[in-house]
Design a protein around this motif. Structure first.
Motif, PDB file in Angstrom:
ATOM      1  N   ARG B  27       0.825  -1.209   0.000  1.00  0.00           N
ATOM      2  CA  ARG B  27       0.000   0.000   0.000  1.00  0.00           C
ATOM      3  C   ARG B  27       0.857   1.256   0.000  1.00  0.00           C
ATOM      4  N   GLY B  28       1.944   1.223   0.763  1.00  0.00           N
ATOM      5  CA  GLY B  28       2.842   2.373   0.785  1.00  0.00           C
ATOM      6  C   GLY B  28       3.472   2.604  -0.577  1.00  0.00           C
ATOM      7  N   ALA B  29       3.906   1.489  -1.214  1.00  0.00           N
ATOM      8  CA  ALA B  29       4.535   1.622  -2.533  1.00  0.00           C
ATOM      9  C   ALA B  29       3.526   2.156  -3.542  1.00  0.00           C
ATOM     10  N   ALA B  30       2.289   1.653  -3.450  1.00  0.00           N
ATOM     11  CA  ALA B  30       1.252   2.146  -4.358  1.00  0.00           C
ATOM     12  C   ALA B  30       1.016   3.639  -4.131  1.00  0.00           C
ATOM     13  N   ALA B  31       1.026   4.047  -2.853  1.00  0.00           N
ATOM     14  CA  ALA B  31       0.819   5.460  -2.527  1.00  0.00           C
ATOM     15  C   ALA B  31       1.953   6.306  -3.095  1.00  0.00           C
ATOM     16  N   VAL B  32       3.177   5.783  -2.998  1.00  0.00           N
ATOM     17  CA  VAL B  32       4.322   6.532  -3.535  1.00  0.00           C
ATOM     18  C   VAL B  32       4.176   6.693  -5.054  1.00  0.00           C
ATOM     19  N   VAL B  33       3.777   5.613  -5.697  1.00  0.00           N
ATOM     20  CA  VAL B  33       3.579   5.685  -7.152  1.00  0.00           C
ATOM     21  C   VAL B  33       2.520   6.746  -7.480  1.00  0.00           C
ATOM     22  N   SER B  93      -6.358   2.995  -8.015  1.00  0.00           N
ATOM     23  CA  SER B  93      -5.549   4.006  -8.683  1.00  0.00           C
ATOM     24  C   SER B  93      -4.453   3.294  -9.478  1.00  0.00           C
ATOM     25  N   TYR B  94      -3.637   4.079 -10.185  1.00  0.00           N
ATOM     26  CA  TYR B  94      -2.573   3.463 -10.970  1.00  0.00           C
ATOM     27  C   TYR B  94      -1.603   2.710 -10.058  1.00  0.00           C
ATOM     28  N   GLY B  95      -1.273   3.316  -8.929  1.00  0.00           N
ATOM     29  CA  GLY B  95      -0.368   2.638  -7.980  1.00  0.00           C
ATOM     30  C   GLY B  95      -0.984   1.344  -7.471  1.00  0.00           C
ATOM     31  N   ASP B  96      -2.278   1.387  -7.150  1.00  0.00           N
ATOM     32  CA  ASP B  96      -2.967   0.171  -6.711  1.00  0.00           C
ATOM     33  C   ASP B  96      -2.916  -0.900  -7.799  1.00  0.00           C
ATOM     34  N   ALA B  97      -3.171  -0.478  -9.046  1.00  0.00           N
ATOM     35  CA  ALA B  97      -3.180  -1.429 -10.153  1.00  0.00           C
ATOM     36  C   ALA B  97      -1.803  -2.062 -10.325  1.00  0.00           C
ATOM     37  N   LEU B  98      -0.774  -1.240 -10.154  1.00  0.00           N
ATOM     38  CA  LEU B  98       0.585  -1.757 -10.311  1.00  0.00           C
ATOM     39  C   LEU B  98       0.873  -2.841  -9.276  1.00  0.00           C
ATOM     40  N   PHE B  99       0.389  -2.642  -8.064  1.00  0.00           N
ATOM     41  CA  PHE B  99       0.670  -3.608  -6.997  1.00  0.00           C
ATOM     42  C   PHE B  99      -0.493  -4.596  -6.779  1.00  0.00           C
ATOM     43  N   GLY B 100      -1.450  -4.588  -7.684  1.00  0.00           N
ATOM     44  CA  GLY B 100      -2.543  -5.561  -7.597  1.00  0.00           C
ATOM     45  C   GLY B 100      -3.434  -5.352  -6.399  1.00  0.00           C
ATOM     46  N   LEU B 101      -3.750  -4.099  -6.077  1.00  0.00           N
ATOM     47  CA  LEU B 101      -4.602  -3.796  -4.920  1.00  0.00           C
ATOM     48  C   LEU B 101      -5.952  -3.267  -5.402  1.00  0.00           C
ATOM     49  N   ARG B 102      -6.948  -3.365  -4.528  1.00  0.00           N
ATOM     50  CA  ARG B 102      -8.263  -2.824  -4.866  1.00  0.00           C
ATOM     51  C   ARG B 102      -8.908  -2.283  -3.602  1.00  0.00           C
ATOM     52  N   VAL B 146     -12.279   4.902   9.481  1.00  0.00           N
ATOM     53  CA  VAL B 146     -13.302   5.955   9.484  1.00  0.00           C
ATOM     54  C   VAL B 146     -14.398   5.655   8.457  1.00  0.00           C
ATOM     55  N   LEU B 147     -13.999   5.216   7.277  1.00  0.00           N
ATOM     56  CA  LEU B 147     -14.963   5.043   6.178  1.00  0.00           C
ATOM     57  C   LEU B 147     -15.385   3.588   5.974  1.00  0.00           C
ATOM     58  N   ARG B 148     -14.912   2.685   6.839  1.00  0.00           N
ATOM     59  CA  ARG B 148     -15.239   1.259   6.756  1.00  0.00           C
ATOM     60  C   ARG B 148     -14.882   0.701   5.374  1.00  0.00           C
ATOM     61  N   THR B 149     -13.697   1.017   4.921  1.00  0.00           N
ATOM     62  CA  THR B 149     -13.210   0.471   3.647  1.00  0.00           C
ATOM     63  C   THR B 149     -12.053  -0.474   3.923  1.00  0.00           C
ATOM     64  N   SER B 150     -11.629  -1.180   2.887  1.00  0.00           N
ATOM     65  CA  SER B 150     -10.475  -2.068   2.975  1.00  0.00           C
ATOM     66  C   SER B 150      -9.722  -2.017   1.662  1.00  0.00           C
ATOM     67  N   VAL B 151      -8.455  -2.363   1.737  1.00  0.00           N
ATOM     68  CA  VAL B 151      -7.673  -2.523   0.513  1.00  0.00           C
ATOM     69  C   VAL B 151      -7.205  -3.967   0.478  1.00  0.00           C
ATOM     70  N   ILE B 152      -7.573  -4.660  -0.594  1.00  0.00           N
ATOM     71  CA  ILE B 152      -7.256  -6.090  -0.677  1.00  0.00           C
ATOM     72  C   ILE B 152      -6.328  -6.351  -1.854  1.00  0.00           C
ATOM     73  N   TYR B 153      -5.645  -7.498  -1.784  1.00  0.00           N
ATOM     74  CA  TYR B 153      -4.919  -7.985  -2.961  1.00  0.00           C
ATOM     75  C   TYR B 153      -5.954  -8.496  -3.950  1.00  0.00           C
ATOM     76  N   ASP B 154      -5.935  -7.982  -5.160  1.00  0.00           N
ATOM     77  CA  ASP B 154      -6.872  -8.446  -6.181  1.00  0.00           C
ATOM     78  C   ASP B 154      -6.227  -8.219  -7.536  1.00  0.00           C
ATOM     79  N   TRP B 155      -5.586  -9.290  -8.027  1.00  0.00           N
ATOM     80  CA  TRP B 155      -4.787  -9.129  -9.234  1.00  0.00           C
ATOM     81  C   TRP B 155      -5.594  -9.193 -10.508  1.00  0.00           C
ATOM     82  N   VAL B 156      -6.819  -9.623 -10.410  1.00  0.00           N
ATOM     83  CA  VAL B 156      -7.612  -9.800 -11.626  1.00  0.00           C
ATOM     84  C   VAL B 156      -8.069  -8.429 -12.118  1.00  0.00           C
ATOM     85  N   PRO B 157      -7.844  -8.109 -13.401  1.00  0.00           N
ATOM     86  CA  PRO B 157      -8.172  -6.786 -13.912  1.00  0.00           C
ATOM     87  C   PRO B 157      -9.651  -6.440 -13.767  1.00  0.00           C
ATOM     88  N   GLU B 158     -10.522  -7.385 -14.119  1.00  0.00           N
ATOM     89  CA  GLU B 158     -11.952  -7.120 -13.979  1.00  0.00           C
ATOM     90  C   GLU B 158     -12.316  -7.190 -12.495  1.00  0.00           C
TER      91      GLU B 158
END
Lengths: 231, 168
Positions: B27-33, B93-102, B146-158
């Protein structure tokens, strides 16, 4: 005579009980009389034999006569001879039956339309119901049968083209190609992502150890994939 | 003749992690990107403005200076707009996509516009909140809590989760 009802046989019974024939009352009376008389005769005979036994013993085994001259010894010798004759006759009869029975059965089978008999008289539903298919299958060597199959000939009969087309339609091949050839799945990206996951795991492990968490944080989510509300 | 396990382009070694909350490094790397991308966009805007100024009056051209509050304001607007748009449209985001996050909400779906705007603003104002992922038992940042969200590993594009939900 009291009449007891015979319960109907269960459907799986192998013996079929025909409907009962009811004779006239006179017959039942006759049977009862005959039965009573027979019982009387048997009782009289048994008593007579019991009374006559000591005398009979005296006759067949006279005390003063040597044993080989006893009438009993003579009887036994006769019986022995008779037995030998009977056994010989039985052997002869068995030998003759071996020849005669197959010939007779063959002739009978020739006269009868066996197929029609089976078709008309055999209840195949019950026969099939009585067979333990699982057991039969267990006893069959499927592999041996499969080994005898001419797979090439079998495949020749298949319409591989339409099967393949159906499979491709069902698995959404374009989607798979898009997934696997897209930039997101390139080797570099996979490597970067895997390094990221490994680093995540390592740091999470260290922190969890420091915080003395018994369960690691990367335990699988519940089935819905829904994150829990707690921290 | 549908198989229970759909064919997947995700490598076998990564499959166990799919759908699990992502850790701080990814997540940090995605944020940096994303940060670099945002900086690039702002720099592009600056160059664009300078280019327009140069075209309008080449003789009196000088690099725009004394930007004052305009730089942080533009940076804020660009970052929030960029993050909101990407989280709403694709869930990453693009950083998330690069690291397979959603980014997903409590139901496992994409976040809606309101949540995405607030989340983006919170990240821009309070980026340090991301570090709570290190401590959180569920890999959640302050913004996630605060917003009840999560960031998960999700490598599938769709987004198979939404597709699967539509079938149920």
């Amino acid at each position: 005579m009291t009449e007891t009802e015979i319960p109907d046989p269960p459907s799986t019974a192998l013996v079929v009980v025909p409907p009962r024939w009811r004779p006239p009352v006179v017959v039942d009376v006759g049977i009862e009389v005959a039965s009573t008389m027979t019982r009387g005769v048997v009782a009289v005979t048994r008593t007579g034999l019991r009374l006559a036994a000591p005398f009979a013993r005296l006759v067949v085994r006279p005390p003063v006569v040597p044993q080989k001259h006893w009438p009993q010894s003579r009887f036994l010798a006769l019986a022995d001879h008779g037995r030998q004759i009977r056994e010989r006759r039985e052997d002869q009869l068995a030998a003759q039956l071996k020849v005669v029975v197959p010939a007779v059965v063959g002739a009978v089978v020739d006269w009868i339309d066996l197929t029609a008999l089976v078709v008309n008289k055999v209840d195949f539903d019950r026969v099939i119901a009585a067979i333990d298919i699982e057991k039969v299958i267990d006893q069959v060597d499927i592999n041996a049968i499969a080994g005898k199959l001419d797979v090439a000939a079998f495949i020749e009969h298949l319409d591989i083209d339409s099967i393949a087309r159906n499979v491709i339609v069902n698995i959404d091949l374009p989607e798979i190609i898009r997934e696997s050839s897209g930039a997101m799945a390139s080797e570099t990206v996979i490597g970067v992502r895997m390094r990221g996951i490994e680093a995540d795991e390592r740091i999470a492990g260290i922190v969890d150890r420091v915080m003395r968490r018994r369960r690691g944080r990367n335990s699988p989510l519940d089935d819905s994939g829904r994150p829990d509300g707690d921290v | 003749m549908a198989t229970s396990e759909p064919l997947s382009a995700v490598p076998v070694s990564a499959r166990p992690y799919q759908g699990h909350p992502a850790g701080i490094v990814s997540r940090g790397a995605a944020a940096v990107v994303d940060l670099l991308l945002g900086a690039g966009i702002v720099a592009g805007l600056y160059l664009g403005v300078a280019g327009v100024a140069f075209i309008v009056s080449p003789r009196r051209f000088h690099w725009p200076s004394n930007l004052g509050w305009s730089l942080p304001v533009v940076g804020f607007v660009v970052a929030v707009a960029y993050l909101t748009l990407t989280w709403c449209v694709t869930g990453r985001s693009y950083g998330d996509a690069l690291f397979g996050l959603r980014v997903i909400n409590v139901h496992g779906d994409r976040v809606n516009v309101v949540v995405a705007v607030v989340r983006a603003a919170l990240y821009v104002f309070f980026p340090i909140g991301l570090l709570w992922v290190v401590v959180s038992g569920k890999n959640r940042s302050v913004q996630d809590i605060v917003l009840r969200t999560s960031v998960i590993y999700d490598w599938v594009p769709e987004q198979p989760r939404a597709v699967a939900a539509a079938h149920h």
